[in-house]
Design an enzyme around this catalytic site. Sequence first.
Site, PDB file in Angstrom:
ATOM      1  N   GLY A 105       0.794  -1.225   0.000  1.00 32.58           N
ATOM      2  CA  GLY A 105       0.000   0.000   0.000  1.00 32.58           C
ATOM      3  C   GLY A 105       0.823   1.269   0.000  1.00 32.58           C
ATOM      4  N   ARG A 195       5.923 -12.697   1.402  1.00 33.15           N
ATOM      5  CA  ARG A 195       5.376 -12.921   2.739  1.00 33.15           C
ATOM      6  C   ARG A 195       4.456 -14.133   2.760  1.00 33.15           C
ATOM      7  NH1 ARG A 195       4.957  -7.294   4.438  1.00 33.15           N
ATOM      8  NH2 ARG A 195       6.179  -6.065   2.943  1.00 33.15           N
ATOM      9  N   ASP A 265       0.653 -11.094   6.971  1.00 31.20           N
ATOM     10  CA  ASP A 265       1.205 -10.299   5.872  1.00 31.20           C
ATOM     11  C   ASP A 265       2.502  -9.609   6.272  1.00 31.20           C
ATOM     12  OD1 ASP A 265      -0.963  -8.814   7.399  1.00 31.20           O
ATOM     13  OD2 ASP A 265       0.018  -7.128   6.410  1.00 31.20           O
TER      14      ASP A 265
END
Length: 502
Positions: A105, A195, A265
């Site tokens: 993000g 991840r 995550d």
Amino acid sequence: MSAVPLPPALSPDAPPVRFSNRFAALGDVFYTALPAQGVPDPQWVVVSEACARDELGLPDGWSRRAEWQALQVVSGNASWPGMQPLASVYSGHQFGVWAGQLGDGRALWLGEIEGPHGPRELQLKGSGLTPYSRMGDGRAVLRSSIREFLCSEAMHALGIATTRALCVVASPMPVRRESIESAAVCTRTAPSFIRFGHFEHFTHTAQDPDALRRLADFVIEHHLPECRDAAQPYVALLDAVSRRTAELIASWQAVGFCHGVMNTDNMSILGLTIDYGPFGFLDGFDPGHVCNHSDHEGRYAFARQPNVAFWNLHALAQALMPLIGDSDLALEALEPYKTVFPRALTSRMRAKLGMATERDGDGELIDGLMRRMAQDRTDLTIAFRRLAQFRTVEGADNSEVRDLFLDREAFDAWALQYRARLIAEGSDDAARAIAMDRVNPKYVLRNHLAQEAIHRAQNGDYDETRRLLKVLQRPFDEQPEHAAYADFPPDWAQHIEVSCSS
């Protein structure tokens, strides 16, 4: 998302560094290609020359060479030849709850540089909106960028597996968090930023049924080749990740490091410490310490980290089930965690106590000390550093460490057992002190040290950040000129709060 102009590429002849991006070859279902959105008026805050040299093979002075325009590149305002900026998509469990699609993000993968120890990916963190920013602005602030930079480099110096940080640049661009702060971009590097959540995403999406297999094959081929020839490569992959994660968490617990946001995550498939947000090193030893002000239920308390990591590994195993197919095999691949973690932690704690051999009763001796420390909230870092000066001679004055404990009699009882254990293996006080000082840091990134550096940086003074970096890069050395950085934290330190916005 509206189109963003591509930052201008520099001449193909400068700088003499070339990028590739093996991850991009997986297919665009794994990412969105987009340029960085630069920040205005960037200025250098801090650079890790050690990271540049050791991880990326960059020459001394790379950041100051005019033809490299390094400041413009790491602030997202220009690009080096071969860069292929992209934001990857992943999903995950956050605070134990399935959160669905997430992704980079506020980070962009720029590509890979062939470093001295193999390919290293480069990322900008804080370079603007991506399709995965959700309600965020894609930016990072100076406060969080300095914290991530310093802790990344501090953890590496402590010998703990971690992503590295190359540099931080600041900008006067305003960014809203709890209040208005100034923007910054942190450049970080790792062999891979993949991840647990990447695997979870491609188990829970139907847009490309073969994507999960391609991702697993990619990780095996490029990062865990020892799994390639196993009878069950995907079981071997899960087994390898279980072992790496166990070693990582043991190293955290041994130095009193709290991650703060152990969502799936935020768990590296390579067993690296990744995503430094509301982290903290323990001052007074408190197993129940919660370093993340946003963690209202205490899910990620210090003592819970080992169990949370195992929970996250189960989530990864579930994500790999379409490839493994047999739940018994998946559970078998998780079993190593239960033995590797306690063995790795006990080994580290034995070394911290200067015990050169393995003997029955060591676990009880270690637990006894930690119970005493928890009861008295003894400063973890200072206590272990002072224990190096413990003397076994009859009647020796060990008050320097004894005085750290409120319950002196309880410490005395433990010290008798410790002395007997050391004598039983013929421990030499001087040699043991040297060995203990090699594994018990004198300097860790305490919150108040980071806060002081941040406060000065927010007022335009970056000298403290740079000074602190140099201290933290030598955590086991005495550094008498910087002894104040190893002092007990001031009273105000206990009121520092860090949250997910950190």
